[in-house]
Write an enzyme that holds these catalytic residues in place. Structure first.
Site, PDB file in Angstrom:
ATOM      1  N   LYS A  15     -44.624  34.690  14.781  1.00  0.00           N
ATOM      2  CA  LYS A  15     -43.931  33.620  14.592  1.00  0.00           C
ATOM      3  C   LYS A  15     -43.104  33.198  15.686  1.00  0.00           C
ATOM      4  CE  LYS A  15     -40.903  34.648  11.210  1.00  0.00           C
ATOM      5  NZ  LYS A  15     -41.826  36.776  10.896  1.00  0.00           N
ATOM      6  N   ARG A  89     -35.737  34.151   4.243  1.00  0.00           N
ATOM      7  CA  ARG A  89     -36.858  35.079   4.067  1.00  0.00           C
ATOM      8  C   ARG A  89     -36.523  35.429   1.603  1.00  0.00           C
ATOM      9  NH1 ARG A  89     -36.376  37.733   9.263  1.00  0.00           N
ATOM     10  NH2 ARG A  89     -37.572  39.112   9.726  1.00  0.00           N
ATOM     11  N   ARG A 128     -44.639  46.619  20.071  1.00  0.00           N
ATOM     12  CA  ARG A 128     -43.406  46.519  21.080  1.00  0.00           C
ATOM     13  C   ARG A 128     -42.372  46.779  21.122  1.00  0.00           C
ATOM     14  NH1 ARG A 128     -41.720  40.941  16.736  1.00  0.00           N
ATOM     15  NH2 ARG A 128     -40.147  42.447  15.755  1.00  0.00           N
ATOM     16  N   ARG A 134     -36.831  47.303  20.534  1.00  0.00           N
ATOM     17  CA  ARG A 134     -35.741  47.158  19.284  1.00  0.00           C
ATOM     18  C   ARG A 134     -35.886  48.249  18.446  1.00  0.00           C
ATOM     19  NH1 ARG A 134     -37.474  41.274  16.475  1.00  0.00           N
ATOM     20  NH2 ARG A 134     -36.989  42.733  15.017  1.00  0.00           N
ATOM     21  N   ARG A 145     -39.462  47.317   6.782  1.00  0.00           N
ATOM     22  CA  ARG A 145     -39.583  45.685   6.841  1.00  0.00           C
ATOM     23  C   ARG A 145     -40.535  44.988   6.133  1.00  0.00           C
ATOM     24  NH1 ARG A 145     -39.122  45.873  13.038  1.00  0.00           N
ATOM     25  NH2 ARG A 145     -39.186  43.903  12.908  1.00  0.00           N
TER      26      ARG A 145
HETATM   27  P1  AMP Z   1     -36.438  39.248  12.846  1.00  0.00           P
HETATM   28  O1  AMP Z   1     -35.939  39.483  14.317  1.00  0.00           O
HETATM   29  O2  AMP Z   1     -36.623  37.620  12.249  1.00  0.00           O
HETATM   30  O3  AMP Z   1     -37.418  39.846  12.608  1.00  0.00           O
HETATM   31  O4  AMP Z   1     -35.111  39.705  12.369  1.00  0.00           O
HETATM   32  C1  AMP Z   1     -34.681  40.713  12.383  1.00  0.00           C
HETATM   33  C2  AMP Z   1     -33.966  41.527  11.287  1.00  0.00           C
HETATM   34  O5  AMP Z   1     -32.288  40.954  10.495  1.00  0.00           O
HETATM   35  C3  AMP Z   1     -34.593  41.363  10.088  1.00  0.00           C
HETATM   36  O6  AMP Z   1     -34.870  42.833   9.743  1.00  0.00           O
HETATM   37  C4  AMP Z   1     -33.039  40.961   8.798  1.00  0.00           C
HETATM   38  O7  AMP Z   1     -32.626  43.153   8.319  1.00  0.00           O
HETATM   39  C5  AMP Z   1     -32.576  40.559   9.683  1.00  0.00           C
HETATM   40  N1  AMP Z   1     -32.229  39.092   9.500  1.00  0.00           N
HETATM   41  C6  AMP Z   1     -32.890  37.935  10.118  1.00  0.00           C
HETATM   42  N2  AMP Z   1     -32.804  37.104   9.627  1.00  0.00           N
HETATM   43  C7  AMP Z   1     -32.177  37.249   8.224  1.00  0.00           C
HETATM   44  C8  AMP Z   1     -32.265  36.806   6.771  1.00  0.00           C
HETATM   45  N3  AMP Z   1     -33.250  35.274   6.844  1.00  0.00           N
HETATM   46  N4  AMP Z   1     -32.294  37.121   6.225  1.00  0.00           N
HETATM   47  C9  AMP Z   1     -32.007  38.287   5.674  1.00  0.00           C
HETATM   48  N5  AMP Z   1     -32.062  38.874   7.227  1.00  0.00           N
HETATM   49  C10 AMP Z   1     -32.364  38.712   7.911  1.00  0.00           C
END
Ligand code: AMP
Length: 191
Positions: A15, A89, A128, A134, A145
């Site tokens: 995404k 989310r 990744r 990361r 996740r």
């Molecule tokens: P992402 O980069 O979108 O995969 O987000 C990495 C991490 O950030 C996730 O595993 C959550 O811990 C936190 N996170 C990102 N966006 C959200 C959201 N909209 N709601 C809650 N936690 C979030």
């Protein structure tokens, strides 16, 4: 009037890459709540220190915190043109976003679901982890996740199928192939 698009899909679906490209080519701002949180962590802000253990475990950051961040970002834009990436989310986030967009007169033009089978996601995320380092890309956190996605975020597919303009595309294939599917799916929705 502002407009918004939501990119929905599991971690590892690609995404972020696709949202960045579409935003750059079509004059949108990509808004990734994950990127914002990682930037707070990197800068060692108070918020960053608070959320780091949550990201490291693969859990979700509390809705109120996320909503505050998103509101701040949108408030700073004169005419918002946003691609939401990794937000909303949870059901509560989706409902709050509906209200916020309505208040601000921003139209939700479409919701794009990038679909990728679970086994492929695990392989991609492990890859990744090696490439980018990361801290939330280790196998245990990856499984967590994906479980959190299935439990909390996947129900939003039904939510937007009912209330929004949901388009699902296949996220397998090269980046260019996936991008052209996204363009065709959203072609009539974007200005
Ligand atoms: P992402 O980069 O979108 O995969 O987000 C990495 C991490 O950030 C996730 O595993 C959550 O811990 C936190 N996170 C990102 N966006 C959200 C959201 N909209 N709601 C809650 N936690 C979030």
């Amino acid at each position: 009037m502002g407009e918004a698009v939501i990119f929905l899909g599991p971690p590892g679906a690609g995404k972020g890459t696709q949202a960045k490209r579409l935003a750059a080519e079509r004059g949108y701002r990509q808004l990734s709540t994950g990127d914002i949180l990682r930037s707070h962590i990197a800068r060692g802000t108070e918020l960053g220190q608070k959320v780091k253990p949550i990201l490291d475990r693969g859990d979700l950051v509390p809705d109120e915190l996320i909503l505050e961040l998103v509101k701040e970002e949108i408030a700073a834009m004169p005419t918002p043109r946003i691609i939401f990436d990794g937000f909303p989310r949870t059901h509560a986030q989706a409902e709050a976003l509906d209200r916020l967009l309505e208040e601000l007169g921003v139209e939700l033009r479409g919701v794009l679901l990038v679909d990728v089978p679970r086994e492929e996601l695990i392989q991609r995320l492990l890859g990744r982890a090696q490439a980018e380092g990361r801290s939330d890309d280790n196998e245990e956190t990856i499984r967590k996740r994906l479980a959190v996605y299935a439990e909390k975020t996947q129900p939003l597919v039904d939510y937007y199928a009912r209330t929004g303009n949901l388009k699902a595309i296949d996220g397998l294939g090269s980046m260019d192939e996936v991008y052209s599917r996204i363009q065709s799916a959203l072609n009539h929705d974007l200005h």
